[in-house]
Design a protein around this motif. Structure first.
Motif, PDB file in Angstrom:
ATOM      1  N   ALA A 157      37.894  48.052  42.386  1.00 44.56           N
ATOM      2  CA  ALA A 157      37.099  46.862  42.078  1.00 44.56           C
ATOM      3  C   ALA A 157      36.018  46.679  43.132  1.00 44.56           C
ATOM      4  CB  ALA A 157      37.999  45.637  42.037  1.00 44.56           C
ATOM      5  N   HIS A 158      34.850  46.269  42.662  1.00 44.41           N
ATOM      6  CA  HIS A 158      33.696  45.819  43.443  1.00 44.41           C
ATOM      7  C   HIS A 158      32.749  46.939  43.861  1.00 44.41           C
ATOM      8  CE1 HIS A 158      35.705  42.112  42.998  1.00 44.41           C
ATOM      9  NE2 HIS A 158      36.746  42.510  43.728  1.00 44.41           N
ATOM     10  N   CYS A 159      33.097  47.773  44.839  1.00 46.36           N
ATOM     11  CA  CYS A 159      32.207  48.891  45.241  1.00 46.36           C
ATOM     12  C   CYS A 159      30.780  48.397  45.501  1.00 46.36           C
ATOM     13  CB  CYS A 159      32.176  49.971  44.164  1.00 46.36           C
ATOM     14  SG  CYS A 159      33.765  50.784  43.907  1.00 46.36           S
ATOM     15  N   SER A 174      36.466  41.353  34.573  1.00 50.42           N
ATOM     16  CA  SER A 174      36.349  39.904  34.830  1.00 50.42           C
ATOM     17  C   SER A 174      36.788  39.559  36.248  1.00 50.42           C
ATOM     18  CB  SER A 174      37.202  39.126  33.833  1.00 50.42           C
ATOM     19  OG  SER A 174      38.572  39.377  34.065  1.00 50.42           O
ATOM     20  N   ASP A 175      37.695  40.347  36.824  1.00 50.26           N
ATOM     21  CA  ASP A 175      38.324  40.013  38.114  1.00 50.26           C
ATOM     22  C   ASP A 175      38.817  38.563  38.158  1.00 50.26           C
ATOM     23  OD1 ASP A 175      39.389  40.459  40.651  1.00 50.26           O
ATOM     24  OD2 ASP A 175      37.534  39.850  41.655  1.00 50.26           O
ATOM     25  N   VAL A 176      39.286  38.049  37.042  1.00 52.39           N
ATOM     26  CA  VAL A 176      39.963  36.742  37.083  1.00 52.39           C
ATOM     27  C   VAL A 176      41.132  36.847  38.046  1.00 52.39           C
ATOM     28  CG1 VAL A 176      41.600  35.393  35.678  1.00 52.39           C
ATOM     29  CG2 VAL A 176      39.281  35.849  34.838  1.00 52.39           C
ATOM     30  N   SER A 199      42.729  49.341  43.103  1.00 53.07           N
ATOM     31  CA  SER A 199      42.638  48.627  44.376  1.00 53.07           C
ATOM     32  C   SER A 199      41.269  47.945  44.469  1.00 53.07           C
ATOM     33  CB  SER A 199      42.854  49.599  45.546  1.00 53.07           C
ATOM     34  OG  SER A 199      43.047  48.878  46.736  1.00 53.07           O
ATOM     35  N   HIS A 200      40.983  47.407  45.651  1.00 56.64           N
ATOM     36  CA  HIS A 200      39.685  46.775  45.919  1.00 56.64           C
ATOM     37  C   HIS A 200      39.002  47.534  47.050  1.00 56.64           C
ATOM     38  CE1 HIS A 200      42.222  43.341  44.449  1.00 56.64           C
ATOM     39  NE2 HIS A 200      41.118  42.996  43.818  1.00 56.64           N
ATOM     40  N   VAL A 201      37.680  47.595  47.019  1.00 55.87           N
ATOM     41  CA  VAL A 201      36.954  48.201  48.136  1.00 55.87           C
ATOM     42  C   VAL A 201      35.562  47.586  48.284  1.00 55.87           C
ATOM     43  CG1 VAL A 201      35.855  50.149  46.893  1.00 55.87           C
ATOM     44  CG2 VAL A 201      36.489  50.418  49.294  1.00 55.87           C
ATOM     45  N   LEU A 254      38.301  46.087  32.951  1.00 55.59           N
ATOM     46  CA  LEU A 254      38.680  47.156  33.884  1.00 55.59           C
ATOM     47  C   LEU A 254      39.372  46.660  35.154  1.00 55.59           C
ATOM     48  CD1 LEU A 254      38.376  50.203  33.714  1.00 55.59           C
ATOM     49  CD2 LEU A 254      36.091  49.995  34.676  1.00 55.59           C
ATOM     50  N   HIS A 255      39.411  45.355  35.354  1.00 56.30           N
ATOM     51  CA  HIS A 255      40.099  44.864  36.558  1.00 56.30           C
ATOM     52  C   HIS A 255      40.273  43.343  36.495  1.00 56.30           C
ATOM     53  CE1 HIS A 255      41.145  44.207  40.768  1.00 56.30           C
ATOM     54  NE2 HIS A 255      40.218  43.254  40.789  1.00 56.30           N
ATOM     55  N   LEU A 256      41.515  42.910  36.555  1.00 59.72           N
ATOM     56  CA  LEU A 256      41.785  41.478  36.697  1.00 59.72           C
ATOM     57  C   LEU A 256      43.230  41.285  37.149  1.00 59.72           C
ATOM     58  CD1 LEU A 256      42.015  39.725  33.183  1.00 59.72           C
ATOM     59  CD2 LEU A 256      42.675  42.057  33.670  1.00 59.72           C
ATOM     60  N   HIS A 257      43.549  40.027  37.469  1.00 56.42           N
ATOM     61  CA  HIS A 257      44.855  39.690  38.052  1.00 56.42           C
ATOM     62  C   HIS A 257      45.540  38.720  37.112  1.00 56.42           C
ATOM     63  CE1 HIS A 257      43.604  41.127  42.194  1.00 56.42           C
ATOM     64  NE2 HIS A 257      42.433  41.014  41.588  1.00 56.42           N
ATOM     65  N   PHE A 258      46.643  39.165  36.490  1.00 62.88           N
ATOM     66  CA  PHE A 258      47.279  38.257  35.523  1.00 62.88           C
ATOM     67  C   PHE A 258      47.804  36.982  36.176  1.00 62.88           C
ATOM     68  CE2 PHE A 258      51.919  39.210  35.727  1.00 62.88           C
ATOM     69  CZ  PHE A 258      52.434  38.016  35.229  1.00 62.88           C
TER      70      PHE A 258
HETATM   71 ZN    ZN Z   1      40.531  41.763  42.060  1.00 65.40          ZN
END
Ligand code: ZN
Ligand code: GUN
Length: 427
Positions: A264-266, A315-317, A225-227, A70-74
């Motif tokens: 992401a995160h919350c 994973s938020d890689v 986004s991130h929060v 659901l969230h990562l950075h290629f």
């Molecule tokens: Zn992230």
């Protein structure tokens, strides 16, 4: 049509795992032009419906839905394992310098291929991914996903302030680029676009306002986004938006909380924030390996369930340490045990697995489309080997219940368990 016989895992609408020790999965052309699940269930009851269909028999194997990240950075695939004193120094010292390289289209194309091949090797068949602030990086990722037939959602990062040369974009141009990329890629085959403000500190009010206007104009486009990840980040947001009720409420004020918005995160939310997540239909991407690696804190599962907002696993890689859904599910279990408020929760293995498949699909507004193997779902599935290592073979043979089987895989599993990743092909 194609049929496979093996143990079979899928999920009921309420998230309960459904397991057939001797299962049958039948896939075939679907009305959307993509291969779909035609039938799934117990082999003995279903097989007579397909008397002339050749069946591939895979004794000892487990068929399961492809994982949804659901969230990562290629661009951060090569940033994994960069230690820092928390989020902000990690961004400044490793992440931003690395992401600046993606202005080079050829470099971005090379990394996109590596990234997607790694996702597939780990059994991830759909991802909601950040690219970088360079439009070329989105083109590279989308073209590589299209070549592989993947259902992939991605977007150009918006960051017009508090960002170094090389990754900082220009407000007006960034919004023009976002709209052109939406028109170019959103809905092309299985691809989707996500409007991608990096986080409040890196976006001017004008950029957030423009992102909100695009989000209203293109309601079926995603938003990511991130929060509320890290204490220093939250303090910074407070100085930038002193009149805002909370970090999350800044996004709300710019029209950035809605269905198909994934944050992401919350971690550091309050009850009003959690109610806002539920009311707006926004979802949380729980990123436990990242939160443990960067020392950000613990997602509060009990509070999330009380509030009733959507969430799934990510994973938020490269803040996260692994693309392996098994590693992410195990880290989520640790996070639940540790908890933000005591006593922690003991997350059931079926619930952990759901968070990384059908639950993550639901968070994306794609329930019944991906992340499950019920009839009508797109046929992204995995063939797993529960005997992939000697210890896994011992443990899974001793399992007396589905919970024991899934827990053994979550705790001891990794990419060696994934023997095949099947992507629903166009038909
Ligand atoms: Zn992230
Ligand atoms: N906040 C803003 N950018 C990032 C990023 O790249 N990773 C994480 N984990 N948090 C962020």
């Amino acid at each position: 049509m194609q049929a496979l016989r093996a143990a079979l895992l899928r999920f009921a609408t309420d998230g309960t795992p459904v397991y057939d020790a001797d299962g049958l999965l039948v896939i075939g052309p679907g009305p959307s032009g993509v291969q779909q699940v035609v039938d799934a269930g117990n082999y003995v009851s279903l097989a007579p419906r397909y008397p002339s269909l050749p069946i591939e028999h895979l004794p000892g194997r487990l068929l399961a839905p492809g994982f949804v990240d659901l969230h990562l950075h290629f661009p951060q695939i090569d940033v994994i394992g960069s230690p820092a004193e928390g989020l902000l120094p990690w961004l400044e010292n490793y992440t931003f310098p690395h992401e600046s390289r993606f202005a080079d289209a050829a470099y971005a194309q090379g990394v996109a291929d590596v990234f997607l091949d790694e996702l597939l090797r780990h059994g991830v068949t759909t991802a909601l991914a950040f690219a970088t602030s360079h439009p070329e990086s989105v083109d590279a990722l989308m073209a590589a996903a299209q070549r592989r037939g993947l259902r992939l959602i991605g977007g150009k990062v918006l960051q017009d302030r508090h960002s170094p040369d090389g990754v900082r974009d220009h407000t007006e141009q960034s919004l023009i680029d976002t709209e052109s990329l939406i028109r170019k890629w959103h809905g092309q085959g299985r691809l989707g676009y996500a409007i991608t403000p990096r986080f409040v500190p890196s976006c001017s009010d004008a950029q957030l306002r423009g992102a909100g206007e695009l989000a209203a104009r293109y309601p079926d486009v995603w938003l990511q986004s991130h929060v509320a990840e890290n204490a220093d980040e939250i303090a910074w947001v407070r100085t930038l938006h002193p009149r805002a009720r909370s970090y999350l409420s800044v996004y709300e004020s710019f029209g950035l909380l809605r269905e198909r918005a994934v944050y992401a995160h919350c971690i550091h939310l309050d009850e009003t924030d959690r109610a806002l997540m539920r009311e707006t239909g926004a979802a949380a991407a729980v990123s436990p390996t990242s939160n443990l690696f960067l020392g950000s804190g613990f997602f509060d599962y009990a509070a999330a369930d009380r509030a009733g907002f959507r969430y799934g696993l990510a994973s938020d890689v490269g803040g996260g340490t692994s693309l392996s859904p098994f590693h992410t599910m195990l880290a989520a279990y640790y996070v639940g045990r540790e908890g933000q408020t005591k006593p922690g929760v003991s997350l059931a293995p079926g619930h952990l697995w759901w968070q990384h498949t059908a639950g993550a699909a639901q968070a994306l507004g794609l329930a019944g489309v991906i992340g499950n193997l019920q009839p009508g779902c797109e046929a992204d599935f995995l063939v797993l080997d529960p005997q992939a290592t000697p210890l896994l073979a011992r443990k899974t043979q001793m399992a007396h219940s589905l919970d024991e089987l899934l827990f053994s895989l979550i705790v001891l599993g990794d990419d060696r368990v994934i023997t095949r990743t099947h992507i629903a092909s166009a038909c």
